[in-house]
Motif scaffolding. Structure first.
Motif, PDB file in Angstrom:
ATOM      1  N   TYR A  85      33.213  30.886  54.324  1.00 59.56           N
ATOM      2  CA  TYR A  85      33.629  31.686  53.139  1.00 59.56           C
ATOM      3  C   TYR A  85      35.053  31.401  52.897  1.00 59.56           C
ATOM      4  CZ  TYR A  85      29.438  34.191  53.564  1.00 59.56           C
ATOM      5  OH  TYR A  85      28.015  34.479  53.755  1.00 59.56           O
ATOM      6  N   GLU A  86      35.930  31.299  53.783  1.00 58.41           N
ATOM      7  CA  GLU A  86      37.292  30.770  53.494  1.00 58.41           C
ATOM      8  C   GLU A  86      37.440  29.578  52.861  1.00 58.41           C
ATOM      9  OE1 GLU A  86      40.050  32.378  53.828  1.00 58.41           O
ATOM     10  OE2 GLU A  86      39.566  33.775  55.295  1.00 58.41           O
ATOM     11  N   ALA A  87      36.597  28.503  53.335  1.00 61.32           N
ATOM     12  CA  ALA A  87      36.529  27.162  52.463  1.00 61.32           C
ATOM     13  C   ALA A  87      36.064  27.322  51.067  1.00 61.32           C
ATOM     14  CB  ALA A  87      35.681  26.179  53.199  1.00 61.32           C
ATOM     15  N   ARG A  88      35.144  28.128  50.897  1.00 62.91           N
ATOM     16  CA  ARG A  88      34.523  28.342  49.529  1.00 62.91           C
ATOM     17  C   ARG A  88      35.619  29.344  48.651  1.00 62.91           C
ATOM     18  NH1 ARG A  88      29.646  31.785  47.445  1.00 62.91           N
ATOM     19  NH2 ARG A  88      29.598  31.184  45.339  1.00 62.91           N
ATOM     20  N   LEU A  89      36.454  30.102  49.245  1.00 66.74           N
ATOM     21  CA  LEU A  89      37.216  30.662  48.408  1.00 66.74           C
ATOM     22  C   LEU A  89      38.278  29.904  47.913  1.00 66.74           C
ATOM     23  CD1 LEU A  89      38.038  33.740  47.731  1.00 66.74           C
ATOM     24  CD2 LEU A  89      39.765  33.608  49.595  1.00 66.74           C
ATOM     25  N   GLU A  90      38.979  28.928  48.744  1.00 67.33           N
ATOM     26  CA  GLU A  90      39.740  28.148  48.598  1.00 67.33           C
ATOM     27  C   GLU A  90      39.220  26.983  47.373  1.00 67.33           C
ATOM     28  OE1 GLU A  90      43.177  28.132  49.442  1.00 67.33           O
ATOM     29  OE2 GLU A  90      42.658  29.949  50.572  1.00 67.33           O
ATOM     30  N   THR A  91      38.375  26.470  47.355  1.00 71.75           N
ATOM     31  CA  THR A  91      37.531  25.775  46.245  1.00 71.75           C
ATOM     32  C   THR A  91      37.725  26.437  45.031  1.00 71.75           C
ATOM     33  OG1 THR A  91      36.292  24.465  47.867  1.00 71.75           O
ATOM     34  CG2 THR A  91      35.686  24.600  45.537  1.00 71.75           C
ATOM     35  N   LEU A  92      37.118  27.768  45.032  1.00 78.90           N
ATOM     36  CA  LEU A  92      37.271  28.582  43.777  1.00 78.90           C
ATOM     37  C   LEU A  92      38.627  28.690  42.937  1.00 78.90           C
ATOM     38  CD1 LEU A  92      34.256  30.929  44.709  1.00 78.90           C
ATOM     39  CD2 LEU A  92      34.149  29.126  42.896  1.00 78.90           C
ATOM     40  N   LYS A  93      39.557  29.184  44.236  1.00 74.61           N
ATOM     41  CA  LYS A  93      40.821  29.254  43.726  1.00 74.61           C
ATOM     42  C   LYS A  93      41.482  28.126  43.163  1.00 74.61           C
ATOM     43  CE  LYS A  93      43.522  30.998  46.875  1.00 74.61           C
ATOM     44  NZ  LYS A  93      43.972  31.498  48.180  1.00 74.61           N
ATOM     45  N   ASP A  94      41.121  26.727  43.582  1.00 71.58           N
ATOM     46  CA  ASP A  94      41.725  25.753  43.229  1.00 71.58           C
ATOM     47  C   ASP A  94      41.195  25.465  41.511  1.00 71.58           C
ATOM     48  OD1 ASP A  94      43.188  25.004  45.178  1.00 71.58           O
ATOM     49  OD2 ASP A  94      41.746  23.716  46.201  1.00 71.58           O
ATOM     50  N   ARG A  95      39.737  25.669  41.518  1.00 69.33           N
ATOM     51  CA  ARG A  95      39.196  25.451  40.047  1.00 69.33           C
ATOM     52  C   ARG A  95      40.055  26.498  39.065  1.00 69.33           C
ATOM     53  NH1 ARG A  95      32.879  25.257  42.021  1.00 69.33           N
ATOM     54  NH2 ARG A  95      32.976  23.178  43.032  1.00 69.33           N
ATOM     55  N   VAL A  96      40.284  27.793  39.446  1.00 69.20           N
ATOM     56  CA  VAL A  96      40.721  28.712  38.472  1.00 69.20           C
ATOM     57  C   VAL A  96      42.064  28.376  38.434  1.00 69.20           C
ATOM     58  CG1 VAL A  96      41.380  31.115  38.341  1.00 69.20           C
ATOM     59  CG2 VAL A  96      38.950  30.416  39.116  1.00 69.20           C
ATOM     60  N   ARG A  97      43.089  28.010  39.323  1.00 71.44           N
ATOM     61  CA  ARG A  97      44.166  27.548  39.107  1.00 71.44           C
ATOM     62  C   ARG A  97      44.512  26.315  38.181  1.00 71.44           C
ATOM     63  NH1 ARG A  97      45.308  27.534  44.034  1.00 71.44           N
ATOM     64  NH2 ARG A  97      46.398  29.396  44.268  1.00 71.44           N
ATOM     65  N   ASN A  98      43.602  25.628  38.201  1.00 68.97           N
ATOM     66  CA  ASN A  98      43.293  24.383  37.250  1.00 68.97           C
ATOM     67  C   ASN A  98      43.288  24.886  35.580  1.00 68.97           C
ATOM     68  OD1 ASN A  98      43.508  21.472  36.584  1.00 68.97           O
ATOM     69  ND2 ASN A  98      41.319  21.704  36.111  1.00 68.97           N
ATOM     70  N   MET A  99      42.379  26.054  35.551  1.00 72.25           N
ATOM     71  CA  MET A  99      42.256  26.513  34.260  1.00 72.25           C
ATOM     72  C   MET A  99      43.702  27.042  33.786  1.00 72.25           C
ATOM     73  SD  MET A  99      38.743  28.803  34.851  1.00 72.25           S
ATOM     74  CE  MET A  99      37.279  28.162  35.624  1.00 72.25           C
ATOM     75  N   ILE A 100      44.259  27.787  34.623  1.00 77.25           N
ATOM     76  CA  ILE A 100      45.731  28.481  34.177  1.00 77.25           C
ATOM     77  C   ILE A 100      46.399  27.109  33.849  1.00 77.25           C
ATOM     78  CG2 ILE A 100      47.541  29.717  35.054  1.00 77.25           C
ATOM     79  CD1 ILE A 100      45.649  31.089  37.047  1.00 77.25           C
ATOM     80  N   TYR A 101      46.327  26.061  34.637  1.00 73.20           N
ATOM     81  CA  TYR A 101      47.684  25.075  34.502  1.00 73.20           C
ATOM     82  C   TYR A 101      47.050  24.625  32.971  1.00 73.20           C
ATOM     83  CZ  TYR A 101      49.425  20.433  34.677  1.00 73.20           C
ATOM     84  OH  TYR A 101      50.249  19.334  34.367  1.00 73.20           O
ATOM     85  N   LYS A 102      45.859  24.578  32.663  1.00 74.19           N
ATOM     86  CA  LYS A 102      45.557  23.874  31.471  1.00 74.19           C
ATOM     87  C   LYS A 102      45.786  24.783  30.053  1.00 74.19           C
ATOM     88  CE  LYS A 102      41.743  20.987  33.003  1.00 74.19           C
ATOM     89  NZ  LYS A 102      40.109  20.914  33.047  1.00 74.19           N
ATOM     90  N   GLU A 103      45.663  26.167  30.569  1.00 76.01           N
ATOM     91  CA  GLU A 103      46.163  27.009  29.415  1.00 76.01           C
ATOM     92  C   GLU A 103      47.701  26.780  29.218  1.00 76.01           C
ATOM     93  OE1 GLU A 103      44.544  29.069  27.414  1.00 76.01           O
ATOM     94  OE2 GLU A 103      42.564  28.942  28.204  1.00 76.01           O
ATOM     95  N   ASN A 104      48.400  26.865  30.160  1.00 73.44           N
ATOM     96  CA  ASN A 104      49.880  26.617  30.205  1.00 73.44           C
ATOM     97  C   ASN A 104      50.183  25.405  29.491  1.00 73.44           C
ATOM     98  OD1 ASN A 104      52.199  28.064  30.652  1.00 73.44           O
ATOM     99  ND2 ASN A 104      52.619  26.888  32.533  1.00 73.44           N
TER     100      ASN A 104
END
Length: 603
Positions: A85-104
């Protein structure tokens, strides 16, 4: 507020069985201590002092027993732990962080950017992206909201949503951004009625107001009436859900963890919702819930196996789980495990001691008990009745043990501050007991001056200010003026909703008058008018707290300010419908099941 002054360090008594055994043997050897034979009845209890054979009349609050026996709590378990679950959490966090980056990067449409930030905060996963959110809000603020020249490019919804999010996140933004929503006659412009989402966001924004911000005060009244009158016409299911919930209680007053669970379910119904964001929110909720379960089990072992107050002080409320909900409501993020565990213990101790002062103890006993608390000396307890010996020694060992744990975990020695906070709390309890026994009716000001201490927030926030792991003792001392104001407003925001939710039950059993009764006696108001006055005071105190928090600059003070606000939110949660801490614990049970026991399915 409890004064943060220096104390001589008392002797620490460990929790080792040998020390406890020696202390209890010493107490039991005192043959001249009078025993009490308990004969309970309701609503009062009659006890006989064996030494004098004179009856002691004790009140009883007739609280229902706990819904959470030790075995039920210890059986709680979660599957959402481990590397998978830790690994899956980190993968999802990276994807969401990329969304924020694109918005910025694009920053062409502030609505899209602000909606994403709003979703992350409502879903309770914002803490994974603190720096990313800060960067994107900086960009949006500088480009669209910092300069008044840019405001005319924003519609009502963008103004209101941006105002709410920017104020919530500590940006300076003035109510003047809404000046153009009124015409020359001072009325709100008619075309606003065509924008239901904008009106909803304006309503939510108005609760972030400071004192004397008349535009926002008028906007709150105007949007409330509009939304109440138009909710039945809203065809969009998601918008209808948001509107109904906002009218029941504004977002700014809602408990973050409760709101996150609700919003996950609502977000799933939204057209165009982002599945990655939703998946992260669900997984994070379940993984953080596993941390909360271990916190609660730890507190339960202490309560049942160490203090044994659920058995030895059975006339008090056994509310260990409800007390944990207060701690969870204050700080739900996983890194605050120590803070939650300590707060749960303090709250459990406070609940029992409160019942001794409010219900069980005679005034003579309470005077002696308060004196022993002030001296913080176990050898001063011989003159107390047996139940108070158990109470003080359990309190003494628990507080000293918490101070020791804090010292070893954080390097901060907080025992002198806790001692002083407990002394102030019990002295405030004693004043209220004196009012009860002398039938004194305090003025509203007298009542609030005492009750902002007796509500125990100063004691709780004394713990909080040292347990956030983002400061040193020196920074706490340097921040004391700001902390005092935050504690003051937080105390009132707990006291006033508490009175609205509990005063009827407490007056029925003959308790000390609350704010409602004090105002009625002082002004001749009806109970309905007094309750309306208390509700208006709650809004005013929120405005003061909003203004105080807007001036906080350090990470430590911002974190502390959020904890202070969360005590007010927790009061709204616990007492909004009825007394969820005392008599109506079945209401709280549903939230315990939802937040602590039952994971979100399909993750």
């Amino acid at each position: 507020m409890a004064s943060m002054c220096a104390f001589a360090s008392p002797v620490f008594v460990s929790n080792s069985s040998l020390v406890r055994r020696n202390i209890f043997l010493n107490l039991n050897a005192k043959k001249n201590v009078a025993c009490e034979k308990r004969v309970y009845s309701s609503p009062h209890s009659v006890l006989t002092d064996v030494a004098t054979e004179s009856p002691i009349i004790r009140r009883s609050a007739s609280y229902p027993p706990s819904l959470w026996p030790y075995e039920r709590i210890q059986s709680i378990n979660s599957n959402y732990t481990g590397e998978k679950y830790e690994a899956r959490l980190e993968t999802l966090k990276d994807r969401v962080r990329n969304m924020i980056y694109k918005e910025n990067e694009k920053a062409e449409n502030p609505l899209s950017t602000l909606n994403l930030v709003d979703d992350l905060q409502r879903l309770g996963i914002w803490y994974h992206f603190v720096d990313d959110i800060s960067n994107v809000l900086d960009n949006v603020y500088n480009k669209y909201y910092k300069s008044p020249e840019k405001w005319n490019t924003l519609d009502l919804n963008l103004k209101a949503l941006g105002f709410r999010l920017l104020r919530h996140n500590g940006y300076h933004i003035t109510q003047d951004i809404f000046e153009d929503i009124k015409d020359q006659t001072g009325n709100f412009k008619g075309h606003l009625n065509e924008d239901t989402l904008g009106m909803l966001n304006l309503y939510e924004a108005s609760f972030h107001s400071f004192e004397d911000e008349n535009i926002l005060d008028e906007a709150r009244d105007f949007t409330t009436k509009y939304l109440q009158g138009s909710i039945w016409k809203i065809s969009d299911q998601y918008l209808s859900l948001l509107t109904s919930r906002a009218l029941d209680m504004p977002l700014h007053w809602r408990l973050p963890r409760v709101e996150s669970k609700w919003f996950i379910e609502a977000y799933e119904k939204r057209s165009g919702m982002n599945t990655t964001v939703l998946d992260l929110a669900k997984l994070d909720f379940n993984m953080v819930q596993a941390v909360h379960q271990e916190d609660l089990k730890h507190a339960s072992r202490w309560w049942t196996k160490t203090t044994k107050w659920d058995d030895k002080l059975s006339f008090t409320r056994d509310r260990l789980v409800e007390n944990y909900m207060w701690a969870l409501g204050n700080s739900y993020r996983p890194q605050f495990t120590l803070l939650r565990r300590m707060l749960t213990k303090e709250l459990a101790l406070v609940t029992s001691v409160d019942d001794i002062y409010d219900v069980h103890g005679t005034f003579d006993e309470l005077e002696k008990f308060t004196d022993v608390i002030s001296r913080w000396n176990i050898y001063a307890i011989e003159e107390l009745p047996d139940y108070m010996k158990i109470c003080f020694l359990g309190l003494y060992n628990s507080v000293n043990d918490m101070a020791y744990t804090t010292l070893t975990d954080t390097g901060l020695f907080i025992l002198p501050y806790l001692q002083k906070a407990w002394e102030d709390l019990c002295k405030a309890y004693l004043v209220e007991a004196r009012w009860y026994y002398t039938k004194y009716m305090p003025t509203l000001k007298e009542y609030l001056d005492i009750s902002e201490v007796s509500v125990s927030v100063p004691l709780m926030l004394t713990h909080v200010c040292f347990l956030m792991n983002v400061c040193s003792t020196e920074e706490v001392i340097q921040s004391m003026d700001k902390i005092k104001n935050l504690i003051h407003y937080s105390s009132l925001l707990l006291r006033l909703p508490d009175d609205l939710g509990t005063s009827s039950d407490e007056m029925a059993r003959g308790d000390v008058p609350k704010s409602i009764q004090c105002y009625m006696h002082e002004t001749g108001a009806t109970e309905e008018e007094a309750r309306a006055h208390v509700r208006s005071l709650i809004i005013k105190v929120w405005q003061k707290l909003n203004k105080e928090r807007a001036g906080l600059t350090t990470t430590y003070l911002k974190e502390f300010g959020e904890c202070a606000a969360n005590f007010g939110r927790m009061a709204q949660f616990m007492y909004h419908v009825a007394d969820g801490h005392g008599h109506n614990i079945d209401l709280t049970e549903a939230y315990v099941l939802s937040l602590v026991l039952n994971p979100i399915e399909g993750v």
